[in-house]
Design an enzyme around this catalytic site. Structure first.
Site, PDB file in Angstrom:
ATOM      1  N   CYS A  56       0.840  -1.200   0.000  1.00 35.40           N
ATOM      2  CA  CYS A  56       0.000   0.000   0.000  1.00 35.40           C
ATOM      3  C   CYS A  56       0.878   1.254   0.000  1.00 35.40           C
ATOM      4  O   CYS A  56       1.851   1.335   0.738  1.00 35.40           O
ATOM      5  CB  CYS A  56      -0.906  -0.011   1.233  1.00 35.40           C
ATOM      6  N   CYS A  60       0.470   4.919   6.950  1.00 29.47           N
ATOM      7  CA  CYS A  60      -0.143   4.726   8.275  1.00 29.47           C
ATOM      8  C   CYS A  60       0.838   3.956   9.180  1.00 29.47           C
ATOM      9  O   CYS A  60       1.175   2.800   8.875  1.00 29.47           O
ATOM     10  CB  CYS A  60      -1.454   3.963   8.122  1.00 29.47           C
ATOM     11  N   CYS A  63       0.443   0.248  10.336  1.00 25.45           N
ATOM     12  CA  CYS A  63      -0.066  -0.764   9.395  1.00 25.45           C
ATOM     13  C   CYS A  63       1.015  -1.647   8.772  1.00 25.45           C
ATOM     14  O   CYS A  63       1.948  -1.159   8.117  1.00 25.45           O
ATOM     15  CB  CYS A  63      -0.864  -0.093   8.286  1.00 25.45           C
ATOM     16  N   CYS A 100     -16.913  -8.853   5.542  1.00 31.07           N
ATOM     17  CA  CYS A 100     -16.179  -7.601   5.318  1.00 31.07           C
ATOM     18  C   CYS A 100     -14.941  -7.869   4.478  1.00 31.07           C
ATOM     19  O   CYS A 100     -14.124  -8.720   4.851  1.00 31.07           O
ATOM     20  CB  CYS A 100     -15.721  -6.997   6.637  1.00 31.07           C
ATOM     21  N   CYS A 131     -19.800  -5.683   3.571  1.00 31.47           N
ATOM     22  CA  CYS A 131     -19.040  -4.512   4.011  1.00 31.47           C
ATOM     23  C   CYS A 131     -17.726  -4.513   3.250  1.00 31.47           C
ATOM     24  O   CYS A 131     -17.177  -5.582   2.970  1.00 31.47           O
ATOM     25  CB  CYS A 131     -18.782  -4.605   5.514  1.00 31.47           C
ATOM     26  N   CYS A 191     -19.400   2.480   8.758  1.00 28.43           N
ATOM     27  CA  CYS A 191     -18.632   1.796   9.795  1.00 28.43           C
ATOM     28  C   CYS A 191     -17.367   2.622   9.981  1.00 28.43           C
ATOM     29  O   CYS A 191     -16.546   2.712   9.063  1.00 28.43           O
ATOM     30  CB  CYS A 191     -18.298   0.374   9.342  1.00 28.43           C
ATOM     31  N   ARG A 263     -17.796  -2.259  17.960  1.00 30.11           N
ATOM     32  CA  ARG A 263     -17.099  -3.517  17.704  1.00 30.11           C
ATOM     33  C   ARG A 263     -15.788  -3.611  18.476  1.00 30.11           C
ATOM     34  O   ARG A 263     -14.931  -2.736  18.392  1.00 30.11           O
ATOM     35  CB  ARG A 263     -16.815  -3.717  16.215  1.00 30.11           C
TER      36      ARG A 263
END
Ligand code: SAM
Ligand code: DTB
Ligand code: SF4
Length: 343
Positions: A56, A60, A63, A100, A131, A191, A263
């Site tokens: 990616c 972040c 991550c 998801c 999702c 979400c 969650r």
């Protein structure tokens, strides 16, 4: 205004005061709200699948999938639609009500959209809620996803606005808000939540919950992740967060977002059963089920089954009960078995 109706004018001070309550008072208040809106013994169960892994371009700091950090993760291209549907079918057999699908993208590109839309249609056709979390969306993409049948879009604020720039520099808080608005405008459910235990200050946890609660419409689903520290990421040796502070975050989320599913998301593998039990009491009522999150470990299914049994929990179908049903229930002398607050 009663405590079961979402408010959108929470101040920092009010949320700080909730965090500062004695633990018993905070838990009592959170649980009282919780059992008036939800059956406190039902937990919604989602299954997560990484449909595109690693490489990616974003930075972040938490991550393992960012191409900027050396985490040893093997990158994978977009999964074939057929394989995704096989996984969705397995998820359904194991009792998941929502599937998801997550991709390590900054945003989906046009070339991938037809496959993504087929995945949504296929999973929807199996009778599960759908999702996705694919990064930033423009208005047109959000509409296409909604038209294909996507129920929820996950896009986290991650942390409070002041700490955000310490964690991500490749997209802004405003970019995230824009994506969430596009999701709303397309008619999908939102979400959105965040991660705690990233070395943030208590005021940043307050800021995160304030930003979520004060949205024009509160997210239907609010994942609270405990940072999973992955070797090679810049946050791999950040100090552990006090587990009770995590429980407090869940309790405050429940109070300020009374009608949202909260969650208990990433990080359960590092939590004791006792801590998870406290989180469920504090108002968490959704989990990811299955031994893998996107790239990191989640508890074994058999361990979660045992946990549910020990706690007398059952898997729930998705959505919260409409407010008018709660009002009727409160006024009605006959207890509805879905509620335990009558009398
Ligand atoms: N790439 C898309 C995006 O970031 O919007 C979707 C996938 S991304 C992995 C989804 C969310 O997973 C992130 O927003 C973050 O909140 C959470 N996450 C990622 N790594 C994590 C970690 N190590 N611990 C806890 N949560 C994490
Ligand atoms: C969310 O808030 N947590 C999930 C889901 N949304 C997509 C992801 C957790 C990822 C944990 C790190 C990993 O497994 O890669
Ligand atoms: Fe990429 Fe999402 Fe990971 Fe950020 S959280 S690096 S956008 S996969």
């Amino acid at each position: 205004m009663d405590s079961l109706t979402p408010r959108h004018d929470w101040t920092n001070e009010q949320i700080e005061q909730l965090f500062a309550l004695p633990m018993n008072d905070l838990l009592f208040r959170a649980h009282s709200v919780h059992r008036q809106v939800f059956n406190p013994n039902e937990v919604q169960v989602s299954r997560l699948l990484s449909i595109k892994t690693g490489a990616c371009p974003e930075d972040c700091k938490y991550c393992p999938q960012s191409a900027r950090y050396n985490t040893g993760l093997e990158k994978e291209r977009l999964m074939e639609v057929e394989r995704v549907l096989e996984e969705a079918n397995k998820a359904k057999q194991s009792g998941a009500t929502r599937f998801c699908m997550g991709a390590a993208w900054r945003n989906p590109n046009a070339r991938d959209m037809p496959y993504i839309l087929d995945m949504i249609k296929g999973v929807k056709g199996m009778g599960m809620e759908t999702c996705m979390t694919l990064g930033m969306l423009d208005g047109e993409q959000a509409k296409e996803l909604a038209e294909a049948g996507l129920d929820y879009y996950n896009h986290n604020l991650d942390t409070g606005p002041e700490f955000y720039g310490d964690i991500i520099t490749t997209r802004t808080y405003g970019d995230r808000m824009d994506t969430l608005q596009n999701v709303r405008d397309a008619g999908m459910k939102v979400c959105s939540g965040g991660i705690v235990g990233m070395g943030e200050q208590p005021k940043d946890r307050v800021g995160l919950l304030q930003a979520l609660a004060n949205m024009e419409r509160q997210p239907e689903s609010v994942p609270i992740n405990m940072l999973v520290k992955v070797a090679g990421t810049p946050l791999d040796s950040v100090d552990d967060l006090d587990p009770l502070e995590f429980v407090r975050t869940i309790a405050v989320a429940r109070i300020v977002m009374p009608r949202s599913r909260v969650r208990l998301s990433a990080g359960r593998e590092g939590m004791t059963d006792e801590m998870q039990a406290m989180c469920f009491f504090a108002g968490a009522n959704s989990i990811f089920y299955g031994c893998k999150l996107l790239t990191t470990e989640n508890p074994e299914e058999s361990d979660d089954m045992q946990l549910f049994k020990r706690l007398g929990l059952t898997p729930a179908a998705g959505d919260p009960v409409p407010l008018e049903n709660v009002a009727r229930q409160l006024a009605d002398a006959t207890p509805d078995p879905r509620f335990y607050n009558a009398g």
